[in-house]
Design a protein around this motif. Structure first.
Motif, PDB file in Angstrom:
ATOM      1  N   LYS A   1       0.819  -1.231   0.000  1.00 17.03           N
ATOM      2  CA  LYS A   1       0.000   0.000   0.000  1.00 17.03           C
ATOM      3  C   LYS A   1       0.842   1.265   0.000  1.00 17.03           C
ATOM      4  O   LYS A   1       0.434   2.263  -0.572  1.00 17.03           O
ATOM      5  CB  LYS A   1      -1.055   0.002   1.105  1.00 17.03           C
ATOM      6  CG  LYS A   1      -0.537  -0.135   2.491  1.00 17.03           C
ATOM      7  CD  LYS A   1      -1.678  -0.167   3.481  1.00 17.03           C
ATOM      8  CE  LYS A   1      -1.145   0.056   4.890  1.00 17.03           C
ATOM      9  NZ  LYS A   1      -0.048  -0.879   5.262  1.00 17.03           N
TER      10      LYS A   1
ATOM     11  N   THR B   1      -0.051   7.089   7.281  1.00 14.59           N
ATOM     12  CA  THR B   1      -0.505   7.245   8.667  1.00 14.59           C
ATOM     13  C   THR B   1       0.198   6.276   9.625  1.00 14.59           C
ATOM     14  O   THR B   1       0.214   6.500  10.832  1.00 14.59           O
ATOM     15  CB  THR B   1      -2.039   7.069   8.801  1.00 14.59           C
ATOM     16  OG1 THR B   1      -2.396   5.727   8.451  1.00 14.59           O
ATOM     17  CG2 THR B   1      -2.790   8.052   7.926  1.00 14.59           C
ATOM     18  N   GLY B   2       0.806   5.219   9.079  1.00 10.97           N
ATOM     19  CA  GLY B   2       1.584   4.310   9.925  1.00 10.97           C
ATOM     20  C   GLY B   2       2.717   5.057  10.625  1.00 10.97           C
ATOM     21  O   GLY B   2       3.117   4.709  11.736  1.00 10.97           O
TER      22      GLY B   2
ATOM     23  N   TYR C   1       1.831   6.316  14.096  1.00  8.26           N
ATOM     24  CA  TYR C   1       1.903   5.288  15.136  1.00  8.26           C
ATOM     25  C   TYR C   1       3.352   4.879  15.389  1.00  8.26           C
ATOM     26  O   TYR C   1       3.738   4.582  16.522  1.00  8.26           O
ATOM     27  CB  TYR C   1       1.033   4.080  14.737  1.00  8.26           C
ATOM     28  CG  TYR C   1      -0.424   4.459  14.696  1.00  8.26           C
ATOM     29  CD1 TYR C   1      -1.199   4.425  15.846  1.00  8.26           C
ATOM     30  CD2 TYR C   1      -1.011   4.929  13.517  1.00  8.26           C
ATOM     31  CE1 TYR C   1      -2.530   4.820  15.827  1.00  8.26           C
ATOM     32  CE2 TYR C   1      -2.332   5.328  13.485  1.00  8.26           C
ATOM     33  CZ  TYR C   1      -3.087   5.273  14.646  1.00  8.26           C
ATOM     34  OH  TYR C   1      -4.401   5.690  14.627  1.00  8.26           O
TER      35      TYR C   1
ATOM     36  N   ALA D   1       4.744   0.272  17.358  1.00  6.71           N
ATOM     37  CA  ALA D   1       3.631   1.026  16.753  1.00  6.71           C
ATOM     38  C   ALA D   1       2.348   0.216  16.844  1.00  6.71           C
ATOM     39  O   ALA D   1       1.288   0.721  17.223  1.00  6.71           O
ATOM     40  CB  ALA D   1       3.953   1.340  15.289  1.00  6.71           C
TER      41      ALA D   1
ATOM     42  N   ARG E   1      -5.239   6.496  19.524  1.00  5.71           N
ATOM     43  CA  ARG E   1      -5.885   6.633  18.208  1.00  5.71           C
ATOM     44  C   ARG E   1      -6.665   7.944  18.144  1.00  5.71           C
ATOM     45  O   ARG E   1      -6.616   8.667  17.152  1.00  5.71           O
ATOM     46  CB  ARG E   1      -6.827   5.451  17.922  1.00  5.71           C
ATOM     47  CG  ARG E   1      -6.185   4.083  18.062  1.00  5.71           C
ATOM     48  CD  ARG E   1      -7.007   3.010  17.355  1.00  5.71           C
ATOM     49  NE  ARG E   1      -6.944   3.192  15.917  1.00  5.71           N
ATOM     50  CZ  ARG E   1      -5.961   2.754  15.139  1.00  5.71           C
ATOM     51  NH1 ARG E   1      -4.956   2.080  15.647  1.00  5.71           N
ATOM     52  NH2 ARG E   1      -5.976   2.988  13.845  1.00  5.71           N
TER      53      ARG E   1
ATOM     54  N   GLN F   1      -5.128  13.576  10.966  1.00  8.31           N
ATOM     55  CA  GLN F   1      -5.398  12.806   9.744  1.00  8.31           C
ATOM     56  C   GLN F   1      -6.577  13.392   8.963  1.00  8.31           C
ATOM     57  O   GLN F   1      -6.531  13.487   7.735  1.00  8.31           O
ATOM     58  CB  GLN F   1      -5.686  11.340  10.101  1.00  8.31           C
ATOM     59  CG  GLN F   1      -4.491  10.646  10.725  1.00  8.31           C
ATOM     60  CD  GLN F   1      -4.835   9.244  11.207  1.00  8.31           C
ATOM     61  OE1 GLN F   1      -4.854   8.293  10.433  1.00  8.31           O
ATOM     62  NE2 GLN F   1      -5.115   9.100  12.494  1.00  8.31           N
TER      63      GLN F   1
HETATM   64  O1   DC Z   1       1.787   0.785   8.033  1.00  6.48           O
HETATM   65  P1   DC Z   1       2.835   0.578   9.093  1.00  6.48           P
HETATM   66  O2   DC Z   1       3.455  -0.787   9.021  1.00  6.48           O
HETATM   67  O3   DC Z   1       3.864   1.669   9.112  1.00  6.48           O
HETATM   68  O4   DC Z   1       2.035   0.676  10.495  1.00  6.48           O
HETATM   69  C1   DC Z   1       2.645   0.434  11.747  1.00  6.48           C
HETATM   70  C2   DC Z   1       1.575   0.049  12.773  1.00  6.48           C
HETATM   71  O5   DC Z   1       0.755   1.186  13.060  1.00  6.48           O
HETATM   72  C3   DC Z   1       0.612  -1.042  12.336  1.00  6.48           C
HETATM   73  O6   DC Z   1       1.051  -2.334  12.683  1.00  6.48           O
HETATM   74  C4   DC Z   1      -0.679  -0.688  13.029  1.00  6.48           C
HETATM   75  C5   DC Z   1      -0.593   0.792  13.240  1.00  6.48           C
HETATM   76  N1   DC Z   1      -1.464   1.582  12.348  1.00  6.48           N
HETATM   77  C6   DC Z   1      -2.791   1.712  12.705  1.00  6.48           C
HETATM   78  O7   DC Z   1      -3.215   1.114  13.697  1.00  6.48           O
HETATM   79  N2   DC Z   1      -3.609   2.497  11.972  1.00  6.48           N
HETATM   80  C7   DC Z   1      -3.165   3.127  10.866  1.00  6.48           C
HETATM   81  N3   DC Z   1      -3.990   3.913  10.188  1.00  6.48           N
HETATM   82  C8   DC Z   1      -1.812   2.986  10.463  1.00  6.48           C
HETATM   83  C9   DC Z   1      -0.981   2.177  11.221  1.00  6.48           C
END
Ligand code: DC
Length: 205
Positions: free
Chosen positions: A18, A36-37, A40, A79, A89, A96
């Motif tokens: 993605k 958005t990851g 976190y 994260a 959250r 966001q």
């Molecule tokens: O996409 P990423 O692997 O960088 O995300 C890291 C962690 O952040 C993922 O395991 C769960 C959390 N996350 C989330 O809960 N909600 C989002 N919108 C993006 C990431």
């Protein structure tokens, strides 16, 4: 560039493609992109340094997303752990949503963009692939980056994160009812990007 907002929500599990698709889509349409990851990850990284998760999320600023070291496997797990906390959250919602509404169009990728953050996004994609394919991609990425890791460990990490992300009470990872699913298990990067662009063009009308 249009002065109106147009939001593209791209959700899916770790290493499904993605991020790559989101960047390519944003470049193609001239939209801004928010991974958005990273929000976190930035909170997870602060927690690893001893901060309290909710306070770290409430105090987060855009510059925190630019720091080095957010892409490690350790920060990814941290994260995923802070992401189960409802108040964490909640603290990240406004940032966001205001990004999503910016003029000229926005692509946000994450886990809950189509379901919780932007339920009325003009386009919702859910990008997925089998756990084995995702672990293989992540393993090759880590090896190219010079870090020592073995496939079984990476696969276990991917599955642990899936489990936590999909089964949490708050905003679990799942496709929105009106999301279009793109399974990249057997697609090249180019084909996956072309599929996403095709869907968006259709929605643009
Ligand atoms: O996409 P990423 O692997 O960088 O995300 C890291 C962690 O952040 C993922 O395991 C769960 C959390 N996350 C989330 O809960 N909600 C989002 N919108 C993006 C990431």
């Amino acid at each position: 560039m249009t002065s109106q907002s147009f939001t593209i929500a791209i959700d899916g599990p770790a290493a499904a493609g993605k991020g790559t698709i989101s960047k390519a889509v944003a470049a193609h349409f001239g939209f801004a992109h928010l991974d958005t990851g990273l929000l976190y990850r930035a909170v997870g990284s602060k927690v690893l340094m001893g901060e309290q998760p909710i306070r770290a999320a409430q105090a987060l600023v855009a510059e925190d997303l630019e720091v080095d070291g957010l892409r490690t496997a350790e920060v990814a797990q941290a994260a995923s752990k802070v992401a189960v906390i409802g108040d964490v959250r909640q603290a990240l919602v406004d940032f966001q949503r205001s990004f999503a509404r910016r003029a000229g169009g926005a692509v946000l990728d994450g886990r809950d963009i189509g379901t919780v953050i932007c339920p009325s996004a003009e386009v919702k994609l859910f990008v997925t692939a089998s756990a084995e394919v995702r672990a293989e991609r992540r393993y090759l990425e880590l090896r190219e980056g010079g870090s020592e890791s073995d496939f079984e460990t990476v696969l276990a990490d991917v599955k642990a994160r899936d489990e936590r992300d999909m089964n949490r009470a708050e905003a679990p990872l799942k496709p929105a009812e009106d999301a279009i699913v793109i399974d990249t298990s057997d697609l090249s990067i180019e084909a996956a990007i072309a599929a996403a662009i095709g869907v968006i063009k259709e929605k643009q009308g």
